[in-house]
Design an enzyme around this catalytic site. Structure first.
Site, PDB file in Angstrom:
ATOM      1  N   ASP A   1       0.823  -1.219   0.000  1.00 26.83           N
ATOM      2  CA  ASP A   1       0.000   0.000   0.000  1.00 26.83           C
ATOM      3  C   ASP A   1       0.853   1.262   0.000  1.00 26.83           C
ATOM      4  O   ASP A   1       0.358   2.348  -0.263  1.00 26.83           O
ATOM      5  CB  ASP A   1      -0.944   0.006   1.213  1.00 26.83           C
ATOM      6  CG  ASP A   1      -0.167  -0.126   2.515  1.00 26.83           C
ATOM      7  OD1 ASP A   1       0.386   0.888   2.984  1.00 26.83           O
ATOM      8  OD2 ASP A   1      -0.079  -1.241   3.061  1.00 26.83           O
TER       9      ASP A   1
ATOM     10  N   GLU B   1       7.593  -6.812  -2.624  1.00 25.78           N
ATOM     11  CA  GLU B   1       6.159  -7.087  -2.444  1.00 25.78           C
ATOM     12  C   GLU B   1       5.804  -8.233  -3.387  1.00 25.78           C
ATOM     13  O   GLU B   1       6.123  -8.184  -4.570  1.00 25.78           O
ATOM     14  CB  GLU B   1       5.375  -5.806  -2.767  1.00 25.78           C
ATOM     15  CG  GLU B   1       3.904  -5.955  -3.035  1.00 25.78           C
ATOM     16  CD  GLU B   1       3.079  -6.529  -1.881  1.00 25.78           C
ATOM     17  OE1 GLU B   1       3.041  -5.937  -0.800  1.00 25.78           O
ATOM     18  OE2 GLU B   1       2.451  -7.595  -2.099  1.00 25.78           O
TER      19      GLU B   1
ATOM     20  N   GLY C   1       9.222 -12.229  -0.232  1.00 25.58           N
ATOM     21  CA  GLY C   1      10.207 -11.704   0.721  1.00 25.58           C
ATOM     22  C   GLY C   1      11.132 -12.779   1.250  1.00 25.58           C
ATOM     23  O   GLY C   1      12.318 -12.541   1.501  1.00 25.58           O
TER      24      GLY C   1
ATOM     25  N   ASP D   1       6.424  -5.468   6.808  1.00 25.41           N
ATOM     26  CA  ASP D   1       5.072  -4.911   6.809  1.00 25.41           C
ATOM     27  C   ASP D   1       4.178  -5.916   6.084  1.00 25.41           C
ATOM     28  O   ASP D   1       3.765  -5.707   4.950  1.00 25.41           O
ATOM     29  CB  ASP D   1       5.099  -3.557   6.089  1.00 25.41           C
ATOM     30  CG  ASP D   1       3.760  -2.852   6.136  1.00 25.41           C
ATOM     31  OD1 ASP D   1       2.808  -3.395   6.726  1.00 25.41           O
ATOM     32  OD2 ASP D   1       3.663  -1.758   5.561  1.00 25.41           O
ATOM     33  N   SER D   2       3.923  -7.024   6.754  1.00 20.82           N
ATOM     34  CA  SER D   2       3.308  -8.162   6.073  1.00 20.82           C
ATOM     35  C   SER D   2       1.852  -8.340   6.469  1.00 20.82           C
ATOM     36  O   SER D   2       1.368  -7.752   7.432  1.00 20.82           O
ATOM     37  CB  SER D   2       4.061  -9.432   6.462  1.00 20.82           C
ATOM     38  OG  SER D   2       3.879  -9.680   7.837  1.00 20.82           O
TER      39      SER D   2
ATOM     40  N   ASP E   1      -0.983 -11.274   7.801  1.00 23.46           N
ATOM     41  CA  ASP E   1      -0.849 -12.215   8.913  1.00 23.46           C
ATOM     42  C   ASP E   1      -0.165 -13.506   8.448  1.00 23.46           C
ATOM     43  O   ASP E   1       0.085 -13.689   7.267  1.00 23.46           O
ATOM     44  CB  ASP E   1      -2.231 -12.530   9.502  1.00 23.46           C
ATOM     45  CG  ASP E   1      -2.805 -11.315  10.211  1.00 23.46           C
ATOM     46  OD1 ASP E   1      -2.038 -10.368  10.473  1.00 23.46           O
ATOM     47  OD2 ASP E   1      -4.018 -11.310  10.483  1.00 23.46           O
TER      48      ASP E   1
HETATM   49  N1  SAM Z   1      -0.584  -2.991   7.496  1.00 21.47           N
HETATM   50  C1  SAM Z   1      -1.071  -4.233   7.056  1.00 21.47           C
HETATM   51  C2  SAM Z   1      -1.551  -5.199   8.083  1.00 21.47           C
HETATM   52  O1  SAM Z   1      -0.837  -5.596   8.982  1.00 21.47           O
HETATM   53  O2  SAM Z   1      -2.709  -5.599   7.958  1.00 21.47           O
HETATM   54  C3  SAM Z   1      -0.175  -4.868   6.057  1.00 21.47           C
HETATM   55  C4  SAM Z   1      -0.324  -4.131   4.797  1.00 21.47           C
HETATM   56  S1  SAM Z   1       0.491  -4.616   3.396  1.00 21.47           S
HETATM   57  C5  SAM Z   1      -0.830  -4.370   2.272  1.00 21.47           C
HETATM   58  C6  SAM Z   1       0.851  -6.316   3.459  1.00 21.47           C
HETATM   59  C7  SAM Z   1       1.432  -6.801   2.148  1.00 21.47           C
HETATM   60  O3  SAM Z   1       2.290  -7.930   2.365  1.00 21.47           O
HETATM   61  C8  SAM Z   1       0.399  -7.258   1.107  1.00 21.47           C
HETATM   62  O4  SAM Z   1       0.377  -6.341   0.054  1.00 21.47           O
HETATM   63  C9  SAM Z   1       0.879  -8.636   0.666  1.00 21.47           C
HETATM   64  O5  SAM Z   1       0.751  -8.856  -0.726  1.00 21.47           O
HETATM   65  C10 SAM Z   1       2.339  -8.601   1.114  1.00 21.47           C
HETATM   66  N2  SAM Z   1       2.933  -9.939   1.314  1.00 21.47           N
HETATM   67  C11 SAM Z   1       2.345 -11.014   1.880  1.00 21.47           C
HETATM   68  N3  SAM Z   1       3.196 -12.049   1.861  1.00 21.47           N
HETATM   69  C12 SAM Z   1       4.336 -11.628   1.276  1.00 21.47           C
HETATM   70  C13 SAM Z   1       5.580 -12.249   0.982  1.00 21.47           C
HETATM   71  N4  SAM Z   1       5.795 -13.526   1.263  1.00 21.47           N
HETATM   72  N5  SAM Z   1       6.549 -11.505   0.394  1.00 21.47           N
HETATM   73  C14 SAM Z   1       6.326 -10.191   0.083  1.00 21.47           C
HETATM   74  N6  SAM Z   1       5.167  -9.557   0.343  1.00 21.47           N
HETATM   75  C15 SAM Z   1       4.186 -10.258   0.929  1.00 21.47           C
END
Ligand code: SAM
Length: 282
Positions: free
Chosen positions: A86, A106, A138, A155-156, A158
Site C-alpha cells: 500500500d 512485495e 520476501g 510490513d506483512s 498475517d
Molecule cells: N498494514 C497491514 C496489516 O498488517 O494488515 C499490512 C499491509 S500490506 C498491504 C501487506 C502486504 O504484504 C500485502 O500487500 C501482501 O501482498 C504482502 N505480502 C504477503 N506475503 C508476502 C511475501 N511472502 N513476500 C512479500 N510480500 C508479501
C-alpha cells in the site's frame, strides 16, 4: 439499502463498517483484493476479506513502524521493506533525506498498482527516485543477502496465505544475515489479545529472541485491527531502543508526526503484565 463491510475478528466477534461505495473487487494470483469507500474510515484496502489499511488510522501503524527504529538509530541509510504494497511505510521513510536506499519487496504487483489508483494517500511516494520495487517473495529475496541493510521492516499480512513464510525461522535467520552489524529488524507482531493472534505473536517472539541480542516488543493502538491492541517486534544487533536512542538527532530532522513522539516511543515498550507474561513464557 445499507452496505456494510464485516471483518471477522474472531469466530464470535465481528467488526462492521458502513460503506459508501465498493470501488474495486478482483483476485490476483495470491489473494482477493477489494477497495471500499466508507463514512468513518475513508477509503480502505482489504485482502482476503481482512482490513489492511484505511485512510483514517493508517498514520498510527506507519508512524510506529518507521519512526521508532529511525529515532533509535538516526544514521540508518539503507532500508528494506518486505510487503507494504500500500506504500504507507515507504511514504514515511521518504521523509528522511538521509535515507539513501529504499528497497521494497512485495509479492503482489496488483496490490501496488491498485493502491496507486485507489489509495494515493499511502501510495503516492512509491515513485520517489530512491525507491526500488521488487515483485518477489520476501522469503526468497532475503535468502543469501549478507551485511546489506541497516534496517528491515516487515510490513506483512498475517501468518497465513502468502505471508506465512514471513513468520518462519528461516526467514528471521536470513534477515539477521542481511542486516549490517548494527542492523535493526521491525516486524508485524500480531496482537496479544485474541487467542489466534496471541499464539502467532508468541511463536514469532520465540524465534526472534534466539537470534538477536536485543529482542523486544512494542505496542500501539490500532482501531480497526482485532481488539485494537497491536504489537511490533523490535530486534537489534547493537542498539537498545531506549538506552541507545538518538532522540536529539531525530528531533533535528524536524518531522511533524501525528502519532509518534519520543515519549510514545519510550512508553510503547512498557507492556501490560499479561503481555509481558506471554513473552517471558516463550
Ligand atoms: N498494514 C497491514 C496489516 O498488517 O494488515 C499490512 C499491509 S500490506 C498491504 C501487506 C502486504 O504484504 C500485502 O500487500 C501482501 O501482498 C504482502 N505480502 C504477503 N506475503 C508476502 C511475501 N511472502 N513476500 C512479500 N510480500 C508479501
Amino acid at each position: 439499502m445499507e452496505l456494510w463491510f464485516t471483518d471477522k475478528h474472531t469466530e464470535n466477534v465481528h467488526f462492521s463498517i458502513k460503506i459508501k461505495e465498493h470501488l474495486y473487487h478482483g483476485k490476483s494470483k495470491y489473494q482477493s483484493i477489494d477497495f471500499f469507500d466508507s463514512y468513518e474510515f475513508g477509503k480502505f484496502l482489504t485482502l482476503d476479506g481482512y482490513m489492511m489499511v484505511n485512510e483514517k488510522d493508517e498514520f498510527i501503524y506507519h508512524d510506529m513502524m518507521v519512526h521508532v527504529p529511525m529515532a533509535t538509530n538516526p544514521l540508518i541509510k539503507k532500508v528494506l521493506v518486505i510487503g507494504g504494497g500500500d506504500g504507507g511505510t515507504v511514504r514515511e521513510l521518504t521523509r528522511y533525506s538521509s535515507v539513501e536506499v529504499i528497497d521494497m519487496v512485495e509479492i503482489d504487483e496488483q496490490v501496488v498498482k491498485l493502491s496507486q489508483q485507489y489509495l494515493p494517500q499511502t501510495a503516492s511516494k512509491l515513485i520517489d527516485p530512491r525507491v526500488k520495487i521488487y515483485y518477489d517473495d520476501g522469503l526468497s529475496f532475503v535468502s543469501g543477502l549478507d551485511n546489506t541493510y541497516d534496517l528491515i521492516l516487515v510490513d506483512s499480512t498475517d501468518s497465513m496465505g502468502p505471508g506465512e513464510g514471513l513468520f518462519s525461522k528461516a526467514f528471521y535467520d536470513n534477515c539477521y544475515q542481511a542486516l549490517t552489524e548494527d542492523g535493526i529488524l521491525v516486524n508485524q507482531h500480531e496482537s496479544p489479545y485474541y487467542d489466534k493472534e496471541a499464539k502467532e505473536m508468541k511463536r514469532s517472539h520465540a524465534k526472534i529472541k534466539k537470534l538477536f541480542p536485543i529482542s523486544m516488543v512494542y505496542q500501539f493502538h490500532m482501531p480497526t485491527y482485532p481488539s485494537g491492541h497491536w504489537l511490533f517486534g523490535f530486534a537489534s544487533k547493537k542498539y537498545h531502543p531506549i538506552d541507545n536512542a538518538g532522540f536529539d538527532a531525530w528531533k533535528e530532522f524536524g518531522l511533524k508526526t501525528k502519532y509518534y513522539n519520543t515519549n510514545i516511543h519510550k512508553g510503547s515498550f512498557l507492556l501490560p503484565t499479561f503481555v509481558q507474561d506471554m513473552l517471558d513464557e516463550v
